[in-house]
Design a protein around this motif. Structure first.
Motif, PDB file in Angstrom:
ATOM      1  N   ASN A  71      32.511  -4.250 -61.916  1.00  0.00           N
ATOM      2  CA  ASN A  71      31.186  -3.632 -61.912  1.00  0.00           C
ATOM      3  C   ASN A  71      30.893  -2.437 -62.574  1.00  0.00           C
ATOM      4  OD1 ASN A  71      28.991  -4.276 -59.913  1.00  0.00           O
ATOM      5  ND2 ASN A  71      29.636  -2.749 -58.530  1.00  0.00           N
ATOM      6  N   CYS A 125      33.453  -2.277 -52.605  1.00  0.00           N
ATOM      7  CA  CYS A 125      32.156  -1.899 -53.460  1.00  0.00           C
ATOM      8  C   CYS A 125      31.103  -1.963 -52.282  1.00  0.00           C
ATOM      9  CB  CYS A 125      31.909  -2.773 -54.534  1.00  0.00           C
ATOM     10  SG  CYS A 125      30.462  -2.304 -55.167  1.00  0.00           S
ATOM     11  N   VAL A 126      30.218  -0.823 -52.346  1.00  0.00           N
ATOM     12  CA  VAL A 126      29.098  -0.887 -51.578  1.00  0.00           C
ATOM     13  C   VAL A 126      28.257  -2.186 -51.710  1.00  0.00           C
ATOM     14  CG1 VAL A 126      28.526   1.702 -51.001  1.00  0.00           C
ATOM     15  CG2 VAL A 126      27.841   0.696 -52.869  1.00  0.00           C
ATOM     16  N   GLY A 211      34.254   2.176 -53.867  1.00  0.00           N
ATOM     17  CA  GLY A 211      34.305   1.825 -55.329  1.00  0.00           C
ATOM     18  C   GLY A 211      33.645   2.717 -56.137  1.00  0.00           C
ATOM     19  N   TYR A 212      32.420   3.337 -55.936  1.00  0.00           N
ATOM     20  CA  TYR A 212      31.681   3.892 -56.799  1.00  0.00           C
ATOM     21  C   TYR A 212      32.419   5.297 -57.202  1.00  0.00           C
ATOM     22  CZ  TYR A 212      29.478   6.402 -53.000  1.00  0.00           C
ATOM     23  OH  TYR A 212      28.998   6.874 -51.792  1.00  0.00           O
TER      24      TYR A 212
END
Ligand code: MTE
Ligand code: MO
Length: 250
Positions: A71, A125-126, A211-212
Motif C-alpha cells: 500500500n 491499515c486505516v 499501518g501508516y
C-alpha cells in the motif's frame, strides 16, 4: 496549553481508548484536542505505560496471509533508488543522525550482522484491510544502544527514500515504541528478502500501531527533542497531509 482537568479526563479516556484505538475515540472532540500536539499525546500515553509495553499478538506460520498486500508507495522509482536496487542495495546506508552521542551509519550487511528478531504479526491499515506476515530484522533497541541517545532525545523520526505527492514520506515514534521489543527494522518478509513493494531494503515494524506508522524504504533515523521542525511538524506524512493521529495505537 492543556489544563490539568483536561489532562486527567484525557488520561481516563486514554486508559480504555488507546487500547482499542477505536474510531469513536478519534472522533471525540476532547480527545482530538488532547492529541493536538504530539508532545501532549506522548504525555497522555505515559499514563498507560503498562499497556504501551504489552506485546502485540503473534501468530503461527499457518496464519500467514497468502500474499502480503502493498500500500502507498510500491516503488520509489527514483534514479538513486533504482540504481541501489539494481545492485541488491549493497550501497544502501541507514544513517543515525540528530541527538545521538555516536551518530553513525550502517550498510544493509551491517544491519543483517546484528542480532535479529523474527515475528509473525497482523498489519492493520486505516483503509480497512489487514494482513498477517512474518518479519525479520534488527530490534530498533540494538541500533539505539549503538548510537547512544542523548538525554534530550524524545522522538525518533524515520526518513524514507520515497515521495508521495511531491513530499518525502516520513514517520515518527516516541522512545516507548522505540525500545519496545517488537519494534524492528525489517529486511525480510515471509522468509525472503523484503520486496520493493513492501519497503526494500529496510522498513519499520511498530506492531502496536496502525499501518501508516510502519515507514518503508528507511534511509535514516533522526533523534529529536521535538517534532516541530520536521515536515509540517505533526510527526508524519499522513498527519501533515490529512490530519491522521500521530499516535495510532491498536
Ligand atoms: N515510505 C513509505 N512508508 C509507508 C507508506 C508509504 O507510502 N511510503 N505507506 C504506509 C501505509 S498507509 C501502510 S498501510 C503500509 C503498507 O505497507 P505494505 O506496503 O508493506 O503493505 O506502509 C506504510 N509505510
Ligand atoms: Mo495504511
Amino acid at each position: 496549553m492543556i489544563t490539568r482537568r483536561k489532562l486527567i479526563t484525557g488520561a481516563a479516556i486514554g486508559a480504555g481508548g488507546l487500547l482499542s484505538g477505536c474510531d469513536a475515540l478519534n472522533r471525540n472532540p476532547l480527545f482530538q484536542d488532547i492529541l493536538a500536539s504530539a508532545e501532549t499525546a506522548n504525555f497522555v500515553v505515559q499514563r498507560t505505560l503498562g499497556d504501551r509495553m504489552e506485546l502485540a499478538s503473534e501468530y503461527r506460520m499457518a496464519d500467514l496471509s497468502p500474499t502480503f498486500r502493498a500500500n502507498g508507495t510500491r516503488d520509489p522509482a527514483s534514479p538513486e533508488y533504482d540504481a541501489s536496487a539494481a545492485q541488491g542495495f549493497a550501497d544502501w546506508r541507514l544513517r543515525l543522525t540528530g541527538l545521538f552521542r555516536k551518530p553513525q551509519q550502517f550498510s544493509l550487511a551491517a544491519v543483517q550482522s546484528l542480532p535479529q528478531r523474527t515475528q509473525i504479526t497482523r498489519h492493520d491499515c486505516v483503509e480497512g484491510w489487514s494482513a498477517i506476515g512474518q518479519w525479520t530484522g534488527v530490534p530498533l533497541k540494538i541500533l539505539l544502544d549503538l548510537g547512544q541517545l542523548q538525554d534530550k532525545a524524545r522522538f525518533l523520526v524515520f526518513h524514507c527514500a520515497d515521495r508521495l505527492g511531491g513530499r518525502p514520506y516520513y514517520e515518527s515514534i516516541d522512545l516507548l515504541d522505540g525500545f519496545h521489543p517488537q519494534t524492528i527494522l525489517a529486511h525480510r518478509l515471509n522468509g525472503s528478502p523484503l520486496p520493493v513493494a513492501n519497503g526494500a531494503p529496510l522498513r519499520l515494524r511498530v506492531e502496536r500501531q496502525l499501518g501508516y506508522k510502519h515507514a518503508k524504504y528507511v534511509t535514516g533515523i533522526e533523534a529529536v527533542a521535538s517534532l516541530a521542525g520536521i515536515g509540517e511538524g505533526k510527526g508524519g506524512y499522513w498527519q501533515d497531509v490529512a490530519g491522521y493521529a500521530w499516535y495510532a495505537g491498536i
